[in-house]
Structure formats: C-alpha cells, structure tokens
Motif scaffolding. Sequence first.
Motif, mmCIF file in Angstrom:
data_model
loop_
_atom_site.group_PDB
_atom_site.id
_atom_site.type_symbol
_atom_site.label_atom_id
_atom_site.label_comp_id
_atom_site.label_asym_id
_atom_site.label_seq_id
_atom_site.Cartn_x
_atom_site.Cartn_y
_atom_site.Cartn_z
ATOM 1 N N UNK A 67 0.836 -1.201 0.000
ATOM 2 C CA UNK A 67 0.000 0.000 0.000
ATOM 3 C C UNK A 67 0.872 1.253 0.000
ATOM 4 N N UNK A 68 1.997 1.184 0.710
ATOM 5 C CA UNK A 68 2.878 2.352 0.847
ATOM 6 C C UNK A 68 3.515 2.755 -0.473
ATOM 7 N N UNK A 69 3.618 1.831 -1.435
ATOM 8 C CA UNK A 69 4.169 2.204 -2.742
ATOM 9 C C UNK A 69 3.261 3.229 -3.416
ATOM 10 N N UNK A 70 1.954 2.931 -3.451
ATOM 11 C CA UNK A 70 1.009 3.893 -4.021
ATOM 12 C C UNK A 70 0.955 5.174 -3.215
ATOM 13 N N UNK A 77 4.029 13.696 -5.055
ATOM 14 C CA UNK A 77 3.469 14.784 -5.855
ATOM 15 C C UNK A 77 2.820 15.866 -4.998
ATOM 16 N N UNK A 78 2.992 15.776 -3.680
ATOM 17 C CA UNK A 78 2.416 16.766 -2.785
ATOM 18 C C UNK A 78 0.994 16.457 -2.374
ATOM 19 N N UNK A 79 0.530 15.229 -2.619
ATOM 20 C CA UNK A 79 -0.829 14.828 -2.257
ATOM 21 C C UNK A 79 -0.847 13.801 -1.150
ATOM 22 N N UNK A 80 -1.978 13.104 -1.060
ATOM 23 C CA UNK A 80 -2.141 12.051 -0.053
ATOM 24 C C UNK A 80 -3.359 11.235 -0.445
ATOM 25 N N UNK A 81 -3.428 9.984 0.003
ATOM 26 C CA UNK A 81 -4.564 9.121 -0.308
ATOM 27 C C UNK A 81 -5.039 8.433 0.967
ATOM 28 N N UNK A 222 -2.544 14.774 -15.980
ATOM 29 C CA UNK A 222 -2.435 13.373 -16.408
ATOM 30 C C UNK A 222 -1.603 12.557 -15.433
ATOM 31 N N UNK A 223 -0.512 13.130 -14.977
ATOM 32 C CA UNK A 223 0.363 12.390 -14.067
ATOM 33 C C UNK A 223 -0.265 12.232 -12.689
ATOM 34 N N UNK A 224 -1.028 13.222 -12.263
ATOM 35 C CA UNK A 224 -1.748 13.074 -10.998
ATOM 36 C C UNK A 224 -2.810 11.977 -11.103
ATOM 37 N N UNK A 225 -3.497 11.938 -12.225
ATOM 38 C CA UNK A 225 -4.484 10.872 -12.445
ATOM 39 C C UNK A 225 -3.805 9.510 -12.392
ATOM 40 N N UNK A 226 -2.635 9.386 -13.015
ATOM 41 C CA UNK A 226 -1.877 8.135 -12.989
ATOM 42 C C UNK A 226 -1.499 7.750 -11.569
ATOM 43 N N UNK A 227 -1.043 8.723 -10.786
ATOM 44 C CA UNK A 227 -0.599 8.465 -9.415
ATOM 45 C C UNK A 227 -1.728 7.872 -8.572
ATOM 46 N N UNK A 228 -2.905 8.471 -8.625
ATOM 47 C CA UNK A 228 -4.001 7.989 -7.785
ATOM 48 C C UNK A 228 -4.573 6.668 -8.307
ATOM 49 N N UNK A 229 -4.494 6.455 -9.611
ATOM 50 C CA UNK A 229 -4.901 5.165 -10.165
ATOM 51 C C UNK A 229 -3.976 4.062 -9.661
ATOM 52 N N UNK A 230 -2.679 4.343 -9.643
ATOM 53 C CA UNK A 230 -1.714 3.364 -9.128
ATOM 54 C C UNK A 230 -1.893 3.145 -7.632
#
Length: 326
Positions: A67-70, A77-81, A222-230
């Motif tokens: 989980x920590x990889x995602x 990118x300065x975000x969080x999930x 686009x890259x932010x979308x990729x990050x949260x998808x991963x």
Amino acid sequence: MNQLASTPGSARQSLKMRLARWRRTPVFYPLIGFIVVFVAMGLINDNFLSGSNLANLVRQSSIIAIIAVGMSLAILTGGIDLSVGPVMALSGTLMAGMMVAGLPPSLAIVLGLLVGAAFGAFNGVFVAFAGMPPIIVTLATMGIARGLGLIYTGGYPISGLPEGFAFFGRGSVAGIETPILIMIAVYAVGYVLLSHTSTGRYLYAIGGNEEATRLSGIRVSRYKLLVYTLSGTTAAIAGLILTSRLMSGQPNAGVGFELDAIAAVVLGGAAITGGRGMILGTLVGAMLLGVLNNGLNLMGVSPYLQTVIKGLIILLAIYISRKRTL
C-alpha cells in the motif's frame, strides 16, 4: 611508484565521496534507524531473531509495504490518499463475493484489481481535473468505499473461497512466501518507474514545484491521475493478499492502514510536502514499522501504548524531514 603510492589514498578519497553522497540521500537516516531498532529488538527479546519470527515479520509487513508504494507516489506529488484502507477492503470483498458466486478465481482477481484502479482513478479525476484538495477528496471516498463494502456484504464476512485462492496469501515459490514475492515485484515496478523513466522525473518535479512544472509544458493533471490510479491498484493488490490469507472477504478490513502507509513513507525519508523521497526508503520505512510492531508485541507492550509510541515516532520523522528540507 608514485602511481602505486597514491592508489590507496585515491581509493579512500573515492570511498569518502561515495559515503558523503549516500548520506545526502533520503534513505540514509531511515536505514540507520532501522538497523538500530532491529538490533535493539534482537537484544531485548531472544525470540525476535528466530527464523520463524523474521519470516512472519516480513509477511505481516508486506501488506502495508505494498500500500505504501502507491501512497509514496501520492505524497511525492504533494498529495495524499486516505482511501487506501477501505479500497483494499472493498476490492477484497468483491473478489471473495465473485468467487463464491461462481466466477473463476483469475477473473475475480482481475475484476477486483480493476475496481481498485477505478476507485483510484475516481480520486484522481477530482484531484487532477477538478482541482480539489487530495485530503478532502480521499477522505470522502474513504467513506464511500467503506460504505460500499458494507452494503455489498451486509456487514458480514464472505467465506467459502476456493482452496487454490490461498496461494496468494499462504503459498510459496522456491521457499519464498507469495506475499513477499508480490511485494518485491511491486517495489521493482515502483523503482523502475521513479528512477528510470521520464514519468518518475515528472512526479518529482510536480512535488517540488507544481506550477513551474505545468509552465514547462508537462501535463500535470495526467500524471496526478496516474498516481491515484496506481495508489488504488496497490491497495487492491494488498486486498488480494489479505483476503487470500484470511480466506474470507472482510468488509471492515484495513481500518487505520492508511495511517500506517503514510507512516511508512514518512519514516522512509520522504518529505510530506512532496518532491523528495525514494522507493527504497519507503520499503525501509515499512520494514521499520513492521519491526516496531513485531518487537513491541513480543515484549507484551499494550496495543494502546504501541499506538502512542508509533505516533511519537511519526511526529519525530516528520520533524526531521522538515529540518532536512529547510
């Protein structure tokens, strides 16, 4: 003669330069901390260094580590999930439910992973294209995913899974347990992505200065979308392992896992504000967290006190991270 005489000094100088460069990497101090805590736990409790306990430690740590990889991509990118725990539970229960309904395990697994990826993409759309704060978006979807899992199962675990499905949580290949192999594969992909692709460079740039990155012509959304998808995908992979290990779909699984994943990333030397971190550091942070959990359990420390200790350690790690980036 002069060349021969200067060779040892040159080698020492080269070694010092390599050590100096290594000390400047985000993973250096987390690795030192891991070694210190590992040795301390081994000295305090004789059972800690037993082969069976170490294997159990890595196996238990594999879920949070994946989980920590995602999570590390989001933080980079300065975000969080914050939705990873409920997404893990939702994906796992859907896999279990589909297998009990008669779908082949392979198809159920693929569909469950796709659900995790879709939930991550859902987060990414609101963060990347709607411009909403990641903490707000993922806090909302955290509740949505948990609620959907409870609605789907009626609040009860789903059991009666095919015996072959246990391979992903309890099996082994060449003596190495399957969860550990999956963890290694996920980290290998994460390492290649961040260290050897232009996508990785862009993710660091977004976390370092998003506006400058956007002005340079990079499609940040686009890259932010990729990050949260991963991130959703890695949560679903963790759900696969946990569901397989328990041989049941647990709608209440993953409570607090998002905090453990954040802790692993921060303990691994990543800057909580983004732009700094290494995938190897995340692995070290996850293992450090696993060592703490395992060692404190062997010592008989109250789970409530363990929560306080981990909170203090995370606070210290964030403080050190901020001091190093100032």
